[in-house]
Design an enzyme around this catalytic site. Structure first.
Site, mmCIF file in Angstrom:
data_model
loop_
_atom_site.group_PDB
_atom_site.id
_atom_site.type_symbol
_atom_site.label_atom_id
_atom_site.label_comp_id
_atom_site.label_asym_id
_atom_site.label_seq_id
_atom_site.Cartn_x
_atom_site.Cartn_y
_atom_site.Cartn_z
ATOM 1 N NE ARG A 31 -51.148 39.368 27.815
ATOM 2 C CZ ARG A 31 -52.365 38.847 28.039
ATOM 3 N NH1 ARG A 31 -52.958 39.058 29.196
ATOM 4 N NH2 ARG A 31 -52.960 38.127 27.143
ATOM 5 C CB CYS A 69 -69.268 59.065 27.079
ATOM 6 S SG CYS A 69 -68.111 58.283 28.236
ATOM 7 C CG HIS A 89 -61.267 34.282 26.532
ATOM 8 N ND1 HIS A 89 -60.354 33.286 26.816
ATOM 9 C CD2 HIS A 89 -62.479 33.773 26.875
ATOM 10 C CE1 HIS A 89 -60.993 32.217 27.295
ATOM 11 N NE2 HIS A 89 -62.278 32.492 27.337
HETATM 12 C C1 BJW Z 1 -48.337 24.675 22.160
HETATM 13 C C2 BJW Z 1 -47.176 25.302 21.789
HETATM 14 C C3 BJW Z 1 -46.834 25.195 20.459
HETATM 15 C C4 BJW Z 1 -47.358 25.630 23.846
HETATM 16 N N1 BJW Z 1 -47.613 24.533 19.627
HETATM 17 N N2 BJW Z 1 -49.099 23.995 21.316
HETATM 18 C C5 BJW Z 1 -65.265 24.930 37.319
HETATM 19 C C6 BJW Z 1 -65.832 24.300 36.224
HETATM 20 C C7 BJW Z 1 -66.204 25.018 35.108
HETATM 21 C C8 BJW Z 1 -65.969 26.367 35.024
HETATM 22 C C9 BJW Z 1 -65.414 26.988 36.115
HETATM 23 C C10 BJW Z 1 -65.071 26.294 37.246
HETATM 24 N N3 BJW Z 1 -64.560 27.177 38.149
HETATM 25 C C11 BJW Z 1 -64.559 28.398 37.577
HETATM 26 C C12 BJW Z 1 -65.074 28.298 36.342
HETATM 27 C C13 BJW Z 1 -65.234 29.368 35.352
HETATM 28 C C14 BJW Z 1 -63.934 29.927 34.816
HETATM 29 C C15 BJW Z 1 -62.890 28.821 34.628
HETATM 30 O O1 BJW Z 1 -62.861 28.129 33.625
HETATM 31 N N4 BJW Z 1 -61.976 28.699 35.575
HETATM 32 C C16 BJW Z 1 -60.950 27.631 35.492
HETATM 33 C C17 BJW Z 1 -59.640 28.164 36.030
HETATM 34 C C18 BJW Z 1 -61.478 26.409 36.217
HETATM 35 N N5 BJW Z 1 -64.266 30.510 33.542
HETATM 36 C C19 BJW Z 1 -64.751 31.733 33.446
HETATM 37 O O2 BJW Z 1 -64.876 32.457 34.424
HETATM 38 C C20 BJW Z 1 -65.187 32.212 32.076
HETATM 39 N N6 BJW Z 1 -66.501 32.698 32.137
HETATM 40 C C21 BJW Z 1 -67.548 31.894 32.447
HETATM 41 O O3 BJW Z 1 -67.405 30.708 32.681
HETATM 42 O O4 BJW Z 1 -68.775 32.531 32.405
HETATM 43 C C22 BJW Z 1 -69.925 31.764 32.761
HETATM 44 C C23 BJW Z 1 -70.479 30.928 31.647
HETATM 45 C C24 BJW Z 1 -71.364 29.940 31.950
HETATM 46 C C25 BJW Z 1 -71.882 29.154 30.945
HETATM 47 C C26 BJW Z 1 -71.532 29.355 29.632
HETATM 48 C C27 BJW Z 1 -70.661 30.347 29.337
HETATM 49 C C28 BJW Z 1 -70.121 31.106 30.359
HETATM 50 C C29 BJW Z 1 -64.293 33.343 31.589
HETATM 51 C C30 BJW Z 1 -62.915 32.874 31.294
HETATM 52 C C31 BJW Z 1 -62.006 34.035 30.939
HETATM 53 C C32 BJW Z 1 -60.592 33.585 30.678
HETATM 54 N N7 BJW Z 1 -59.752 34.684 30.570
HETATM 55 C C33 BJW Z 1 -58.323 34.482 30.322
HETATM 56 C C34 BJW Z 1 -57.585 35.835 30.582
HETATM 57 C C35 BJW Z 1 -58.099 36.943 29.764
HETATM 58 C C36 BJW Z 1 -57.430 37.055 28.450
HETATM 59 C C37 BJW Z 1 -55.994 37.502 28.568
HETATM 60 O O5 BJW Z 1 -55.601 38.180 29.516
HETATM 61 O O6 BJW Z 1 -55.246 37.141 27.648
HETATM 62 O O7 BJW Z 1 -58.112 33.986 29.009
HETATM 63 S S1 BJW Z 1 -57.558 33.261 31.360
HETATM 64 C C38 BJW Z 1 -56.418 32.688 30.165
HETATM 65 O O8 BJW Z 1 -56.685 31.289 29.966
HETATM 66 C C39 BJW Z 1 -56.781 33.418 28.861
HETATM 67 C C40 BJW Z 1 -56.792 32.283 27.891
HETATM 68 O O9 BJW Z 1 -57.576 32.629 26.751
HETATM 69 C C41 BJW Z 1 -57.314 31.143 28.679
HETATM 70 C C42 BJW Z 1 -56.997 29.792 28.122
HETATM 71 O O10 BJW Z 1 -55.619 29.536 28.148
HETATM 72 P P1 BJW Z 1 -54.957 28.710 26.976
HETATM 73 O O11 BJW Z 1 -55.105 29.442 25.699
HETATM 74 O O12 BJW Z 1 -55.456 27.316 27.009
HETATM 75 O O13 BJW Z 1 -53.413 28.799 27.374
HETATM 76 P P2 BJW Z 1 -52.532 27.843 28.329
HETATM 77 O O14 BJW Z 1 -51.293 28.574 28.653
HETATM 78 O O15 BJW Z 1 -53.322 27.339 29.455
HETATM 79 O O16 BJW Z 1 -52.204 26.574 27.395
HETATM 80 C C43 BJW Z 1 -51.385 26.689 26.250
HETATM 81 C C44 BJW Z 1 -51.315 25.308 25.609
HETATM 82 O O17 BJW Z 1 -50.552 25.432 24.417
HETATM 83 C C45 BJW Z 1 -50.615 24.235 26.467
HETATM 84 O O18 BJW Z 1 -51.373 23.029 26.452
HETATM 85 C C46 BJW Z 1 -49.275 24.015 25.770
HETATM 86 O O19 BJW Z 1 -48.826 22.669 25.822
HETATM 87 C C47 BJW Z 1 -49.621 24.376 24.342
HETATM 88 N N8 BJW Z 1 -48.485 24.884 23.577
HETATM 89 N N9 BJW Z 1 -46.620 25.861 22.965
HETATM 90 C C48 BJW Z 1 -48.750 23.913 20.132
HETATM 91 N N10 BJW Z 1 -45.680 25.752 20.013
#
Ligand code: BJW
Length: 235
Positions: free
Chosen positions: A59, A139, A109
């Site tokens: 990536r 380091c 992120h």
């Molecule tokens: C278009 C388009 C166009 C297409 N025009 N639109 C239950 C409840 C609550 C939380 C949890 C739970 N179970 C587990 C959790 C926690 C967990 C979580 O949320 N899990 C879920 C799966 C349920 N979260 C975590 O672990 C986070 N940490 C955490 O919660 O710490 C504790 C805490 C407590 C209290 C406060 C704060 C923190 C960490 C999350 C880390 C996410 N990491 C990733 C990967 C790393 C980055 C990488 O490799 O790139 O981040 S996962 C992945 O998803 C990536 C993204 O940033 C993230 C979000 O995805 P995104 O951007 O929404 O993409 P898509 O593909 O899902 O959607 C794209 C959208 O675009 C779609 O809707 C399309 O329609 C649209 N689209 N083309 C406009 N042209």
């Protein structure tokens, strides 16, 4: 004169889709059969560092082949012309906001172009592959680098600063995110709880949290975002 004084823009993978970066949960969202949830965890890195490094190396290399699109450019134009506060909180690990000219960008992120040393906790800009044999520039230890990416189960970056901005804003705009991943998916509810901001979703289709927004517009970001920016700047 714009009617807003303080804007927070949350962006997700959808804003970079038209630049050619695949989203996570679309039909093309799999990487060689792996779900992002299986690759983007500290456990996956401990189990198979080579696979996880390869995922991020691929990536990072792909970033060199893509350019910002009109949605990134419109947000940079907004920051430049707007006389209030504007903060972009991006979930994306690409650098397309910065390359479009945005300056006030917070990568909750992490960033593909940074490496994090588990030996000394130092961070370094990293343009090329991270290998199991790569040496930390701070380091000099070998084999302790990982991508500076927030994986599942890890705390996203700068949550206090994000919370302060969400509580102070009078416009919250969510662009191109599916609303599946917390805490970002919970920002709209938080903003509503603070009670002072208009909430707007700009997304290709309704997100998981769509009904929580006061206003939703659906379509490609390259069309919706420039139109939204012209509206804000036109007052
Ligand atoms: C278009 C388009 C166009 C297409 N025009 N639109 C239950 C409840 C609550 C939380 C949890 C739970 N179970 C587990 C959790 C926690 C967990 C979580 O949320 N899990 C879920 C799966 C349920 N979260 C975590 O672990 C986070 N940490 C955490 O919660 O710490 C504790 C805490 C407590 C209290 C406060 C704060 C923190 C960490 C999350 C880390 C996410 N990491 C990733 C990967 C790393 C980055 C990488 O490799 O790139 O981040 S996962 C992945 O998803 C990536 C993204 O940033 C993230 C979000 O995805 P995104 O951007 O929404 O993409 P898509 O593909 O899902 O959607 C794209 C959208 O675009 C779609 O809707 C399309 O329609 C649209 N689209 N083309 C406009 N042209």
């Amino acid at each position: 004169m714009a009617k807003y004084r303080s804007i927070v823009v949350l962006t997700g993978a959808g804003i970079s889709a038209e630049s050619g970066i695949p989203t996570f949960r679309g039909s093309d969202g799999l990487w060689e059969g792996h779900r992002v949830e299986d690759v983007a965890t500290p456990e996956a890195f401990a189990r198979d560092p080579e696979l996880v490094l390869q995922f991020y190396n691929m990536r990072r290399a792909a970033l060199k082949t893509v350019e910002p699109n009109p949605a990134h450019q419109a947000l940079a134009k907004l920051e430049d012309a707007f006389d209030g506060d504007l903060l972009i909180v991006t979930q994306n690990v690409d650098d397309l906001h910065e390359r479009a000219g945005s300056k006030n960008v917070l990568h909750m992120h992490g960033e593909l172009k940074k490496a994090w040393c588990l030996g000394c906790d130092g961070r370094a800009l990293w343009e090329d592959d991270i290998l199991e044999t790569s040496r930390c520039p701070h380091c000099a230890r070998e084999g302790r680098l990982r991508p500076d990416i927030v994986w599942f189960g890890e705390m996203p970056y700068q949550m206090e600063r994000i919370d302060a901005a969400l509580s102070a804003c009078d416009l919250f705009v969510s662009i191109g995110t599916s609303g599946n991943v917390y805490p970002a998916a919970g920002f709209v509810a938080l903003v509503r709880h603070y009670g002072r901001a208009h909430t707007l979703e700009l997304n290709l289709d309704p997100s998981e949290g769509s009904r929580l927004f006061a206003e939703t517009r659906h379509g490609p970001a390259s069309k919706l975002v420039p139109a939204f920016v012209d509206e804000v700047l036109g007052g």
